[in-house]
Design an enzyme around this catalytic site. Structure first.
Site, short mmCIF file in Angstrom:
data_model
loop_
_atom_site.label_atom_id
_atom_site.label_comp_id
_atom_site.label_asym_id
_atom_site.label_seq_id
_atom_site.Cartn_x
_atom_site.Cartn_y
_atom_site.Cartn_z
N ASP A 36 46.56 -8.54 5.05
CA ASP A 36 45.64 -9.60 4.56
C ASP A 36 45.46 -9.76 2.91
OD1 ASP A 36 45.52 -10.50 7.20
OD2 ASP A 36 43.49 -9.97 7.44
N SER A 173 36.21 -1.58 24.03
CA SER A 173 35.25 -1.09 22.97
C SER A 173 35.96 -0.51 21.79
CB SER A 173 34.04 -0.35 23.33
OG SER A 173 34.71 1.07 23.53
#
Length: 195
Positions: A36, A173
């Site tokens: 990114d 999770s």
């Protein structure tokens, strides 16, 4: 010098950055490069026939600059961790590269010691994406008209990959995902070190 390079790819908002940062905290002598960080400026991003900026394609990224960062690390792998990390029990410098199009970029194909790909179902991915703030912001219809179709296209392209990729359920999770990958990496490092 031995090195260990981990690729963490996957769907947008799948948990790539979170997993990479968790691993970096717990693995000695570890650096992270995030895809990114290599987006081109908005003025250089193509626009499709629907008026959507084409951010979910390799051409939206300065991959040459990213490869330069990877090459710099490969040439001097311990430099960002400091001398104490170089004396760690593991000893092997670790680089985590995380991003949404890692495994679709051929120049990276040969560097992976371990590859992980986070998946998230459509509805959950769309929900997560709607909670994030992007610059520029996602216009109405962008997820369905561009983001998800491009993910499906890139995922299909990955079917020709010849190395092992561990697919992870991004709805699990953060702790479960971290534990699974951490234990896997630890085992691979021990194998590499002959322990």
């Amino acid at each position: 010098m031995k090195r260990f390079v981990i690729g963490i790819g996957g769907v947008t908002n799948g948990g790539k950055t979170t997993l990479a940062k968790s691993l970096q905290k717990h693995l000695p002598n570890c650096s992270v490069i995030s895809q990114d960080d290599f987006f081109k400026p908005e003025s250089e991003i193509d626009i499709d026939e629907n008026g959507f900026l084409q951010y979910d394609v390799l051409e939206a990224l300065n991959m040459e600059k990213m490869m330069s960062a990877v090459s710099c690390w490969m040439e001097n792998p311990g430099s960002s961790a400091g001398p104490a990390a170089l004396e760690s029990a593991q000893g092997v410098p670790i680089l985590i590269i995380e991003g949404f199009l890692l495994f679709n970029y051929k120049p990276l194909d040969t560097i992976w010691n371990r590859s992980y790909f986070l998946t998230v179902p459509y509805e959950e991915c769309k929900r997560r994406r709607s909670t994030r703030v992007y610059e520029p912001p996602d216009p109405p219809g962008y997820f369905d008209g561009h983001v998800w179709p491009m993910y499906l296209k890139h995922r299909q392209e990955m079917s020709s990959i010849t190395w092992d990729i561990v697919y992870l359920d991004g709805t699990r999770s953060e702790e479960d995902l971290f534990s699974q990958v951490y234990e896997d990496v630890k085992q691979e490092l021990e194998k590499q070190n002959g322990l």
